[in-house]
Design a protein around this motif. Sequence first.
Motif, PDB file in Angstrom:
ATOM      1  N   PHE A  62     100.998  45.710  17.058  1.00  0.00           N
ATOM      2  CA  PHE A  62     101.160  44.332  17.524  1.00  0.00           C
ATOM      3  C   PHE A  62      99.766  43.734  17.674  1.00  0.00           C
ATOM      4  CE2 PHE A  62     105.006  46.399  19.137  1.00  0.00           C
ATOM      5  CZ  PHE A  62     105.988  45.477  18.795  1.00  0.00           C
ATOM      6  N   VAL A  63      99.559  42.540  17.116  1.00  0.00           N
ATOM      7  CA  VAL A  63      98.264  41.875  17.306  1.00  0.00           C
ATOM      8  C   VAL A  63      98.481  40.777  18.342  1.00  0.00           C
ATOM      9  CG1 VAL A  63      96.325  40.722  16.208  1.00  0.00           C
ATOM     10  CG2 VAL A  63      97.694  42.332  14.881  1.00  0.00           C
ATOM     11  N   ASN A  64      97.776  40.909  19.463  1.00  0.00           N
ATOM     12  CA  ASN A  64      98.052  40.042  20.606  1.00  0.00           C
ATOM     13  C   ASN A  64      97.278  38.710  20.504  1.00  0.00           C
ATOM     14  OD1 ASN A  64      98.653  38.950  23.068  1.00  0.00           O
ATOM     15  ND2 ASN A  64      98.235  40.827  24.249  1.00  0.00           N
ATOM     16  N   ALA A  65      97.832  37.807  19.697  1.00  0.00           N
ATOM     17  CA  ALA A  65      97.184  36.496  19.520  1.00  0.00           C
ATOM     18  C   ALA A  65      97.121  35.765  20.855  1.00  0.00           C
ATOM     19  CB  ALA A  65      97.978  35.678  18.505  1.00  0.00           C
ATOM     20  N   TRP A  66      98.154  35.890  21.634  1.00  0.00           N
ATOM     21  CA  TRP A  66      98.237  35.201  22.934  1.00  0.00           C
ATOM     22  C   TRP A  66      97.019  35.539  23.789  1.00  0.00           C
ATOM     23  CZ3 TRP A  66      98.352  36.170  28.141  1.00  0.00           C
ATOM     24  CH2 TRP A  66      98.941  35.193  28.965  1.00  0.00           C
ATOM     25  N   ALA A  67      96.711  36.862  23.920  1.00  0.00           N
ATOM     26  CA  ALA A  67      95.601  37.283  24.795  1.00  0.00           C
ATOM     27  C   ALA A  67      94.257  36.815  24.234  1.00  0.00           C
ATOM     28  CB  ALA A  67      95.618  38.799  24.951  1.00  0.00           C
ATOM     29  N   ILE A  68      94.070  36.950  22.913  1.00  0.00           N
ATOM     30  CA  ILE A  68      92.773  36.593  22.313  1.00  0.00           C
ATOM     31  C   ILE A  68      92.537  35.077  22.429  1.00  0.00           C
ATOM     32  CG2 ILE A  68      91.471  36.536  20.133  1.00  0.00           C
ATOM     33  CD1 ILE A  68      92.912  39.189  19.393  1.00  0.00           C
ATOM     34  N   GLN A  69      93.600  34.315  22.274  1.00  0.00           N
ATOM     35  CA  GLN A  69      93.456  32.849  22.305  1.00  0.00           C
ATOM     36  C   GLN A  69      93.287  32.309  23.732  1.00  0.00           C
ATOM     37  OE1 GLN A  69      95.877  32.177  18.112  1.00  0.00           O
ATOM     38  NE2 GLN A  69      96.746  31.273  19.935  1.00  0.00           N
ATOM     39  N   ARG A  70      93.382  33.207  24.727  1.00  0.00           N
ATOM     40  CA  ARG A  70      93.120  32.806  26.109  1.00  0.00           C
ATOM     41  C   ARG A  70      91.965  33.597  26.717  1.00  0.00           C
ATOM     42  NH1 ARG A  70      98.016  31.090  29.562  1.00  0.00           N
ATOM     43  NH2 ARG A  70      99.351  30.088  28.022  1.00  0.00           N
TER      44      ARG A  70
END
Length: 433
Positions: free
Chosen positions: A327-335
């Motif tokens: 899973f690539v956690n776009a949510w965490a990286i973008q925040r």
Amino acid sequence: MHLQLGQVPTLVISSPEFAREVMKTQDKIFASRPSLKATEILFYGCRDIGFSHGEYWRQVRKIGTLHLFNSKRAQSFRGVREETVAHMIENIRLASASSLGLVNLSEFVKSYVVDVIARVTFGKAFLGKGVPERIHRLVEENGKLLLGLHLEDLFPSYKWLEFFTGLNAMTMKTFHGWDDLFNELIDAHIHARGGAYEGNSDFVDVLLTFQKEDSRDGAVLTREDIKGILQDVFGAGTDTSYVLLEWSMAELIRNPNVMTKLKEEIKETIKGKSIVDEDDISQMEYLRAIFKETLRLHPPVPLLIPRESTEDTTIQNYKIPARTRVFVNAWAIQRDTKYWESPEEFLPERFLHNSLEFNGNDFRFFPFGGGRRICPGMHIGISNFELMLANLIHHFEWKLPNGMKERDMDMDEAPGIILKMKSPLLLVATDSQ
Ligand code: HEM
């Protein structure tokens, strides 16, 4: 982060450096998808684009990218979008007149997106009595089946689990609903077109041209393949887009200064016209910045679609065995405060006058994923979003009901693969024309 989820070794990526490894440097090794129970059934044994792999995936992905989802085709559906938006605006007007202004905006934006996707897929002429209602019901059922992590997917070898969870039976019921619908509408196309699909532009027509031996690009699709791809269009193209409209409206209510700036941009652009059309949209920089900021703060697919490694590999000294689910956690990286200033704030201005794009080349901002699996439907997603948002803002004054304050709004997220708002967005709409 490595997690052992049931029997499945799972890797969660939460930094741009590692995201680049998975989606660029070692993209080939991580471009496969795991086989998940509900998707296996709903997508005809993964004959779609999103969950297939190998040579078959390369072929259907090419058909999707070149013939269904390209920007020219998205542009050709302009009339469909403009008509559906006008219809939806009228419905909101009627609903608000009969309920002291209070409308369930979530329902309206969902309905809008499903209607547009249904029309571009099947063509207006084929959406006879009862068909749109069936599509809406099936999309709703898909949402429940595709959104969660099911026990069967964590313990794939425990075949007996399905007797306890009922997932199999539930999914089969929804599958048969779609299958009947697809068969009816494909037959109706074959009957109506008499074999001449070229020149007709709905997705069923396009896909039927690939059913023949002499079809373009050497690909030959069976009816099952076509139905798998059609299922993708609804699975990937509806919830992703409507949740984005919901989140953006919620953020505009919480940030009245942003709402005012957008209103001004619309007013200046359309110069007295009664409706915003797509020529206007192409000139609106601030609207595009709002689209991007909503994608940053509320990425509709926060962990992207899971990938699976096809061979043993190493990322910065960590050994990753073959068949690891990723899973690539776009949510965490973008925040992440390391890459974003005031990341929790909704600031579309951060996207003005710079080249920050979502084309999969910047691993701080990749709401459509990246590499060879990057979302092929982004042009359709963008057009659906921008036209609707601009018209919602142009036609109505929006406020919270019963003296509710912005700080009381429920901005909680519902759990699931798609990032939905936990509570429906109920707002008061006053006609501003
Ligand atoms: C704003 C709306 C949308 C967002 C945020 C979005 C996001 C995504 C994401 C994150 C992925 C996974 C990428 C990866 O694994 O790296 C994806 C895949 C996909 N999307 Fe979208 N999507 C949107 C709209 C659409 C639309 C409208 C369509 C089609 C009508 C579509 C069709 C697909 C397909 C077919 C895939 C699978 C691609 C593959 O595995 O090769 N998407 N999307």
